[in-house]
Design a protein around this motif. Structure first.
Motif, PDB file in Angstrom:
ATOM      1  N   SER A   1      -5.899  -7.357  -1.902  1.00  0.00           N
ATOM      2  CA  SER A   1      -6.688  -6.199  -1.467  1.00  0.00           C
ATOM      3  C   SER A   1      -5.764  -5.015  -1.199  1.00  0.00           C
ATOM      4  CB  SER A   1      -7.470  -6.522  -0.192  1.00  0.00           C
ATOM      5  OG  SER A   1      -8.287  -7.660  -0.365  1.00  0.00           O
ATOM      6  N   LEU A   2      -6.132  -3.853  -1.725  1.00  0.00           N
ATOM      7  CA  LEU A   2      -5.364  -2.634  -1.491  1.00  0.00           C
ATOM      8  C   LEU A   2      -6.004  -1.849  -0.350  1.00  0.00           C
ATOM      9  CD1 LEU A   2      -3.132  -0.596  -2.339  1.00  0.00           C
ATOM     10  CD2 LEU A   2      -4.843   0.465  -3.836  1.00  0.00           C
ATOM     11  N   TYR A   3      -5.161  -1.463   0.620  1.00  0.00           N
ATOM     12  CA  TYR A   3      -5.618  -0.632   1.735  1.00  0.00           C
ATOM     13  C   TYR A   3      -4.875   0.694   1.693  1.00  0.00           C
ATOM     14  CZ  TYR A   3      -8.217  -4.376   4.031  1.00  0.00           C
ATOM     15  OH  TYR A   3      -9.145  -5.343   4.331  1.00  0.00           O
ATOM     16  N   ILE A   4      -5.634   1.784   1.661  1.00  0.00           N
ATOM     17  CA  ILE A   4      -5.072   3.128   1.759  1.00  0.00           C
ATOM     18  C   ILE A   4      -5.319   3.576   3.195  1.00  0.00           C
ATOM     19  CG2 ILE A   4      -5.127   5.489   0.869  1.00  0.00           C
ATOM     20  CD1 ILE A   4      -6.532   4.225  -1.658  1.00  0.00           C
ATOM     21  N   ILE A   5      -4.259   3.664   3.988  1.00  0.00           N
ATOM     22  CA  ILE A   5      -4.386   3.943   5.417  1.00  0.00           C
ATOM     23  C   ILE A   5      -3.832   5.331   5.712  1.00  0.00           C
ATOM     24  CG2 ILE A   5      -3.858   3.131   7.742  1.00  0.00           C
ATOM     25  CD1 ILE A   5      -3.359   0.357   6.555  1.00  0.00           C
TER      26      ILE A   5
ATOM     27  N   GLU B   1      -2.881  -8.484   1.673  1.00  0.00           N
ATOM     28  CA  GLU B   1      -2.960  -7.036   1.596  1.00  0.00           C
ATOM     29  C   GLU B   1      -1.792  -6.419   0.844  1.00  0.00           C
ATOM     30  OE1 GLU B   1       0.034  -7.530   4.727  1.00  0.00           O
ATOM     31  OE2 GLU B   1      -1.895  -8.518   4.342  1.00  0.00           O
ATOM     32  N   LYS B   2      -2.088  -5.307   0.196  1.00  0.00           N
ATOM     33  CA  LYS B   2      -1.093  -4.373  -0.306  1.00  0.00           C
ATOM     34  C   LYS B   2      -1.470  -3.020   0.277  1.00  0.00           C
ATOM     35  CE  LYS B   2      -0.114  -6.808  -4.652  1.00  0.00           C
ATOM     36  NZ  LYS B   2      -0.082  -6.717  -6.134  1.00  0.00           N
ATOM     37  N   ILE B   3      -0.486  -2.296   0.789  1.00  0.00           N
ATOM     38  CA  ILE B   3      -0.805  -1.105   1.577  1.00  0.00           C
ATOM     39  C   ILE B   3      -0.153   0.143   0.997  1.00  0.00           C
ATOM     40  CG2 ILE B   3      -0.613  -0.019   3.846  1.00  0.00           C
ATOM     41  CD1 ILE B   3      -0.579  -2.810   5.070  1.00  0.00           C
ATOM     42  N   LEU B   4      -0.982   1.181   0.847  1.00  0.00           N
ATOM     43  CA  LEU B   4      -0.479   2.540   0.645  1.00  0.00           C
ATOM     44  C   LEU B   4      -0.647   3.239   1.984  1.00  0.00           C
ATOM     45  CD1 LEU B   4       0.305   5.234  -0.646  1.00  0.00           C
ATOM     46  CD2 LEU B   4      -2.014   5.414  -1.542  1.00  0.00           C
TER      47      LEU B   4
END
Length: 264
Positions: A76-80, A108-111
């Motif tokens: 899942s990609l999270y743009i925070i 998670e994978k986070i931007l």
């Protein structure tokens, strides 16, 4: 006990700090007014683009489209979206905590956007694959356009199976709500749309979706950035107002202390 000279120096120091605080308050207030004007302009566009995408989701052929079809979620990609600066109360902590709570149990994978959020997530040892720090306000529109392309490439390649954006929704100067919203897969239906959709999509439905999905992603991200920026400036203005009042009270207390010593 402090001498008269020490008390007088403390009054000077606190007064100097108060001047800085009031200057920061004025800057935040000016930025807030500009941000609210931009937000009022972008919200209707965002709502209409989202409505069109959800309306397309009612079509039978949309269910098998790559952007609408549900996947077995592996990553899942999270743009925070957080701030680069502090002095904004619990603004950064609230959205970071909300995102962490939502991604619990996910791969998670986070931007991460913003230096404060980056510092927080590094301490939590989260999987940050990209960071954006010190993005100028003037570059937000084109910056979110670039991010939208990058996100769609990740999604199409199968590197991520769902995409979320975590931001702070601006309600008013005193109220800002941290939110996590799902962007992909796109929603198939929208309860606010009534009646049948008899539109004809040319040259075909899949090609039309390919064009609309990028606009949808761009406007989702641009709106989220604008909501977050407006909330940040409001939080900073409120925080600076409180700090200025505390400084005033401290100066008044020190002045009374100084006068009592002088009279004694």
């Amino acid at each position: 006990m402090a001498s008269m000279k020490e008390i007088k120096q403390r009054i000077v120091n606190v007064s100097s700090t108060e001047n800085i605080i009031r200057a920061m308050d004025l800057v935040a207030s000016t930025k807030l007014n500009r941000a609210r004007e931009r937000l009022e302009g972008v919200r209707p566009i965002y709502r209409e683009v989202k409505r069109v995408l959800m309306e397309i989701g009612r079509e039978e052929g949309a269910k098998d489209n790559v952007y609408y079809a549900e996947r077995n979620v592996g990553s899942s990609l999270y743009i925070i979206i957080t701030a680069d600066q502090g002095f904004s109360g619990a603004y950064n902590a609230n959205i970071a905590s909300k995102a962490l709570e939502h991604m619990h149990g996910k791969k998670e994978k986070i931007l991460i956007v913003g230096g404060k959020g980056y510092e927080f997530l590094i301490q939590k040892k989260k999987n940050i694959i990209r960071k954006i720090i010190d993005l100028p306000d003037a570059q937000v529109y084109y910056g979110t356009e670039s991010i939208a392309r990058w996100v769609l490439d990740l999604y199409l390649s199968g590197e991520v199976d769902e995409v979320y954006v975590a931001y702070t929704y601006f309600e008013n100067v005193l109220s800002h709500e941290p939110r996590v919203e799902k962007l992909l897969p796109a929603p198939l239906d929208y309860k606010g749309i009534s009646g049948e959709n008899n539109r004809i999509y040319e040259p075909d439905l899949d090609t039309f979706i390919d064009h609309v999905i990028f606009l949808y992603m761009h406007m989702c991200l641009f709106t989220a950035f604008t909501e977050a920026h407006t909330s940040e400036q409001a939080a900073r203005m409120v925080s600076m107002d409180a700090a200025a009042k505390n400084a005033e009270e401290m100066i008044e207390e020190l002045t009374h202390m100084y006068n009592r010593k002088r009279q004694a």
